[in-house]
Structure formats: structure tokens, C-alpha cells
Scaffold this motif. Structure first.
Motif, short mmCIF file in Angstrom:
data_model
loop_
_atom_site.label_atom_id
_atom_site.label_comp_id
_atom_site.label_asym_id
_atom_site.label_seq_id
_atom_site.Cartn_x
_atom_site.Cartn_y
_atom_site.Cartn_z
N GLY A 165 18.25 -10.16 90.69
CA GLY A 165 16.75 -9.90 90.78
C GLY A 165 16.42 -8.68 91.55
N GLU A 166 17.26 -8.33 92.42
CA GLU A 166 17.21 -6.75 93.01
C GLU A 166 17.29 -5.64 92.00
OE1 GLU A 166 19.74 -7.22 96.60
OE2 GLU A 166 18.18 -8.23 97.59
N ARG B 147 17.06 -5.79 88.63
CA ARG B 147 15.99 -5.80 87.60
C ARG B 147 15.00 -5.12 88.54
NH1 ARG B 147 15.63 -9.28 83.28
NH2 ARG B 147 13.36 -9.00 83.62
N THR B 148 14.75 -5.40 89.57
CA THR B 148 13.36 -4.58 90.13
C THR B 148 13.57 -3.14 90.45
OG1 THR B 148 13.09 -6.64 91.55
CG2 THR B 148 12.02 -4.54 92.53
N SER B 149 14.81 -2.92 90.79
CA SER B 149 15.20 -1.26 90.89
C SER B 149 15.14 -0.62 89.48
CB SER B 149 16.34 -1.15 91.45
OG SER B 149 16.75 -1.74 92.71
N PHE C 151 13.47 -1.59 86.95
CA PHE C 151 12.11 -1.23 86.36
C PHE C 151 11.31 -0.28 87.19
CE2 PHE C 151 13.11 -5.04 83.95
CZ PHE C 151 12.42 -4.80 82.62
N ARG C 152 11.62 -0.33 88.58
CA ARG C 152 10.69 0.75 89.47
C ARG C 152 11.08 2.07 89.40
NH1 ARG C 152 11.41 -1.87 94.16
NH2 ARG C 152 13.27 -0.57 94.90
N ASN C 153 12.32 2.23 89.04
CA ASN C 153 12.86 3.72 89.14
C ASN C 153 13.26 4.23 87.97
OD1 ASN C 153 12.78 3.10 92.19
ND2 ASN C 153 14.83 2.36 92.02
N ASN D 109 8.99 -6.98 82.01
CA ASN D 109 10.22 -7.54 82.22
C ASN D 109 10.56 -8.28 80.84
OD1 ASN D 109 10.17 -6.75 84.67
ND2 ASN D 109 9.26 -8.73 85.43
N ASP E 171 19.41 -0.04 96.67
CA ASP E 171 18.33 0.78 96.03
C ASP E 171 19.06 1.49 94.98
OD1 ASP E 171 16.29 -0.67 96.96
OD2 ASP E 171 16.25 0.33 98.90
#
Length: 516
Positions: free
Chosen positions: A106-107, A109-111, A113-115, A123, A183
Motif C-alpha cells: 500500500g505504501e 503504490r502511494t509512493s 502514484f505520488r512521485n 489507481n 519514501d
């Protein structure tokens, strides 16, 4: 009851079809590493497969069987991003080892999509493959925080792109992962594939030189037919169209082979359309010549008018077919390649994405549907037409006696044309049949070395068949050196006259001796 020719043809055709089917069954629409194991599914009557676990639908050409299991080419259905480790793992700092991490996916995927991805990416647009990619050479890691040249981003289609470069990298050649810090996302890439040895590298240059050599001889053939009006009858004009298409095709291929590293992106996208059209048109004109020779021997006269008017009308009909069909194929290719949002079952050529031709990565069905498929159909049609013509010649010799001395000049010309076009079909047909088989079967380069070299030297063979003949050389001498041609003609006439006088003198002496 079938004759020996028909039986041979049926056996030969059956062999080719069975070989093609068995070869096609071994061709996977994607790499195994770019596919997923489908365990819960439903196959509909039209062969479409529904992955009930992932809620994905696969067209028949988007999944394949491997042993007793079914695998789906998920990257043909959704955009893909490859994660180097399993979902709940990341790479330990200072190593290449994947270690467990709670909540890691989950972390991750977030990184990503964000970076890395464009802001508007959703998603549900992407599927995350897991596991290191298989590389033909070896892998290397990027250090974007230390080297500006290593800074990268992910494109909306899932490809990786260096900020300082234009060429994207396909998902089969990279993976991204957390490295120690949650991160911090970096990537592991495959080294660019190079020729496995110096011999294969040299072969690429040999093929390019062979194509340039063919281009020269094809240009000479075309020039000879332009210079000599005696050759520009219906058959000659059809041959000129065929040769002109081959000239443009081989010239374009030579540019691609010799200038792959320096060709600008727009040209790399444009040239495949030229190659597609010119090669297709060349085979359609070859089909026209095979049809015309069959028509000529069967004495079909469905077009009214004088001989010149009939030839003009036939050329118009032939041109509509031989230019129109390749143009239609090209239009379909352009629409499929450049129109976004088309259904997944429509093959997309992807010209210029990974090479200056059909994309060599992923689905192979576009090159079969748009290029090798039509060529194979035309070759089979040509074979049928030649067998039909050969049977007609045998029938006329045995039956009506059309091909005898009373019509020797006409029949001789027809048979010469038939032999010429048969040679052309053998040169073009056999080498391209092997080209299609080599595409389907694959295998090491040396397996297809002979057929590849023969394919690149087709221009030389065409020159020898249609230009390097005594009649054409004599016409060319008379055209370029008229004075010399007249001298040779006068010499031949004088020699013939002298021989005639000697015969008369000899006959007179024989008569005198007999009288004495």
C-alpha cells in the motif's frame, strides 16, 4: 480422379498450413514474465476469457496455455508497472535482497502514484506485476538521488523514461521498488540487448549491404524498362510497378538497418508505414502478373475493343486492385495505430515504439494480421495460378495442339513470359515463405542465415531474370549506341549473305558434278 499435379499441390498446401498452425501455436502473445496465472475463469463460446478473480476480460489472442495452466497477457488488457519484489516485500538497504515489510504494498503504490506517475493517473488504470524481470544481459540499479542522469519518471502508459532522454523503456525491461527508506523509490533496469557476438553484429551489416545492393540492381532494372519502349507492354508496365515498389521498400529497409541509432523519432514512426505499403503493393502486383499469365493461357476475352484498348482497360483494373488493396491495408494500420480508445481485440501495430517497424515486444498478432497474413494469402493464390497455368499448357500440348509450329511465335512468347514469372515467383515466393516460417518458429540466427541472405539479394535475381538477357542487352545497345548497333547488324547481314552465296556456289558445283 486427381492427377499427380493436383495431388502434389494438395499435399504441399496441407504441409504448409499444418506447419504454420503448429508454429503459430508455439507463439505466445507476450512474455511469460509479463503474464499472470489465471486460476478462476470462464471461457465464452467466442473464446473470450473472463478472469473472475481479477475482473479482467481477455480476447482470444491475449491469453495462452502453458502446460495445464492458462496465463493472461495482463499488460495487453491494462497498463502495467513492474514491482521488483513481492507485494509485501522491499529491497533491503545496501543489497539486492527482498525482505518482508508490513503494509509495504500500500505504501509502495502511494509512493509510485505520488512521485513517479502523472497527476491524473488513477489507481485502477494499472496492474502491478511482481518479481524481477528476465534480462538478456544483466541488470543495473539507478541512483536518482546521486546522479542527475539517473532521474526518471513513469509515463501514463507504464513505460519508464529518463528525464534527460526521449526513448521510453518498456515494462519488460525495468522494475521499481522501495530501497530501504519507504519514501525512496528507485528502479532496476536491464542492460540494452546487444548482438550476442561479433558474428551476429556483422550479419546485421551484411543484411543492410545486401539490401543496398538489391536496391541498386532494382533501380537498374527499372531504368532499363524506362529506356526501352519495346519492353513497356502490359506485362512490362506491371513489372515496373512491382519493381518500383520493391525499390522503395528496400531503400526504406536499408535506412532502418544502417541508421537505427540516428533516425529521429518522427521518421522512425513514418518509415514503417512506407515499408508496409510498398511491400504489400509489390506482392499485389506479383499477384496481378500471375493472374494475367493464367488469363492469357486460358484465352479469356471478356474485355471488348482493340488489343491496345484491352491492354489499357486491363491496366486500369489491375492498378485499382494492386494499389487499392495495399492502400486499404495501410489505412487500417493507420487507424489502428493512431486512434486511441479502440477495443482490445483490434491489433495495434505500435510503429516506432520499440523499433522502426512493428513493436517486437508483447503481442505479435499485428504483424501477422496486417503484413505476413496478406502476403501468405497472396503467395498461396500465386501458387494456385501457376499450377493452373502449367496444367493448361500441358492440356493444350496434348489436346488442341495450339502450341505447335503454326502458332510458334505466339506460343513461344507466352511460354517465355510464363517461365520468367515462374522464376520471379520462386525468387519472391520461397524466400518469403521461409521468412513467414522463421517469424513463427523463431530460433537462432544461423538457422535462417541462407534464406535471409537470399531475401536481401532478390534485386540481383530480378535483374538477372528480366534484364541480363541477350534480347534486352541488344535493345539496350541499339538504344544507347545506335551507330554500333547498325554496324553489328550490317556485319550480320553481310555474313549471312556470304554464307548464302557459298551455299549457292556449293550447290552449283554439286549439280555440275552430277551432270558430268
Amino acid at each position: 480422379m486427381l492427377g499427380p499435379v493436383n495431388t502434389l499441390f494438395i499435399l504441399f498446401t496441407t504441409f504448409l498450413i499444418s506447419l504454420s498452425i503448429s508454429a503459430e501455436e508455439n507463439v505466445k502473445p507476450c512474455l511469460v514474465q509479463d503474464s499472470v496465472l489465471i486460476q478462476k475463469f470462464h471461457i465464452f463460446p467466442n473464446k473470450t476469457l473472463l478472469d473472475t478473480e481479477r475482473k479482467l476480460t481477455y480476447a482470444p489472442h491475449q491469453y495462452f496455455r502453458e502446460g495445464n495452466s492458462i496465463r493472461g497477457c495482463v499488460c495487453l488488457v491494462k497498463k502495467c508497472i513492474r514491482k521488483c519484489c513481492a507485494e509485501d516485500h522491499h529491497i533491503k538497504n545496501g543489497s539486492t535482497e527482498c525482505v518482508p515489510r508490513d503494509g509495504g504494498f500500500g505504501e509502495f503504490r502511494t509512493s509510485v502514484f505520488r512521485n513517479l506517475l502523472p497527476p491524473k493517473s488513477a489507481n485502477d488504470e494499472f496492474y502491478f506485476l511482481t518479481g524481477l524481470q528476465n534480462c538478456p544481459q544483466s541488470r543495473f540499479r539507478l541512483y536518482p538521488d546521486e546522479s542527475p542522469d539517473d532521474k526518471f519518471t513513469l509515463l501514463a502508459n507504464g513505460d519508464l523514461k529518463f528525464l534527460a532522454e526521449e526513448e521510453p523503456i518498456d515494462v519488460s525491461m525495468y522494475c521499481v521498488e522501495h530501497f530501504g527508506d519507504v519514501d525512496y523509490v528507485s528502479a532496476i533496469l536491464c542492460f540494452p540487448e546487444e548482438p550476442s557476438n561479433q558474428v551476429e553484429g556483422a550479419l546485421i551489416n551484411v543484411y543492410a549491404v545486401g539490401m543496398l545492393l538489391s536496391t541498386v540492381f532494382i533501380a537498374i532494372t527499372l531504368l532499363v524498362y524506362v529506356l526501352l519502349p519495346q519492353l513497356r507492354n502490359l506485362h512490362g508496365k506491371c513489372l515496373m510497378c512491382h519493381v518500383g515498389c520493391l525499390l522503395a521498400a528496400y531503400l526504406s529497409l536499408s535506412i532502418v538497418q544502417l541508421g537505427t541509432e540516428t533516425i529521429p523519432g518522427w521518421l522512425c514512426t513514418f518509415i514503417p508505414f512506407v515499408i508496409q505499403f510498398t511491400f504489400s503493393a509489390a506482392f499485389f502486383w506479383l499477384n496481378i502478373m500471375c493472374f494475367d499469365i493464367c488469363w492469357m493461357f486460358n484465352r479469356v476475352h471478356t474485355i471488348s475493343g482493340s488489343s491496345a484498348e484491352r491492354e489499357r482497360k486491363k491496366l486500369c483494373i489491375y492498378s485499382t486492385y494492386a494499389w487499392g488493396c495495399p492502400l486499404l491495408l495501410l489505412t487500417v494500420c493507420i487507424i489502428a495505430d493512431l486512434t486511441p480508445g479502440l477495443p482490445n481485440f483490434i491489433p495495434r501495430p505500435r510503429f516506432g515504439e520499440h523499433s522502426c517497424w512493428y513493436s517486437p515486444i508483447g503481442d505479435k498478432s499485428p504483424v501477422l494480421v496486417y503484413f505476413f497474413g496478406p502476403i501468405s494469402i497472396l503467395l498461396i493464390m500465386n501458387l494456385i495460378l501457376f499450377i493452373r497455368t502449367a496444367m493448361r499448357i500441358v492440356s493444350l500440348r496434348k489436346g488442341t495442339g495450339m502450341l505447335n509450329r503454326n502458332d510458334s511465335q505466339s506460343s513461344s512468347d507466352k511460354q517465355q513470359k510464363f517461365v520468367l514469372y515462374l522464376k520471379l515467383f520462386i525468387v519472391m515466393g520461397l524466400s518469403w515463405i521461409m521468412e513467414v516460417i522463421s517469424f513463427l518458429v523463431k530460433g537462432p540466427t544461423y538457422m535462417w542465415l541462407l534464406t535471409d541472405v537470399c531475401n536481401t539479394l532478390q534485386g540481383l535475381a530480378i535483374f538477372l531474370i528480366f534484364v541480363w538477357k541477350p534480347k534486352v542487352r541488344r535493345l539496350l545497345r541499339e538504344r544507347l549506341c545506335p551507330g554500333r548497333g547498325m554496324e553489328q547488324q550490317n556485319t550480320l547481314v553481310s555474313a549471312g549473305g556470304a554464307n548464302h552465296l557459298r551455299k549457292i556456289s556449293s550447290n552449283t558445283k554439286v549439280e555440275e558434278l552430277s551432270q558430268n
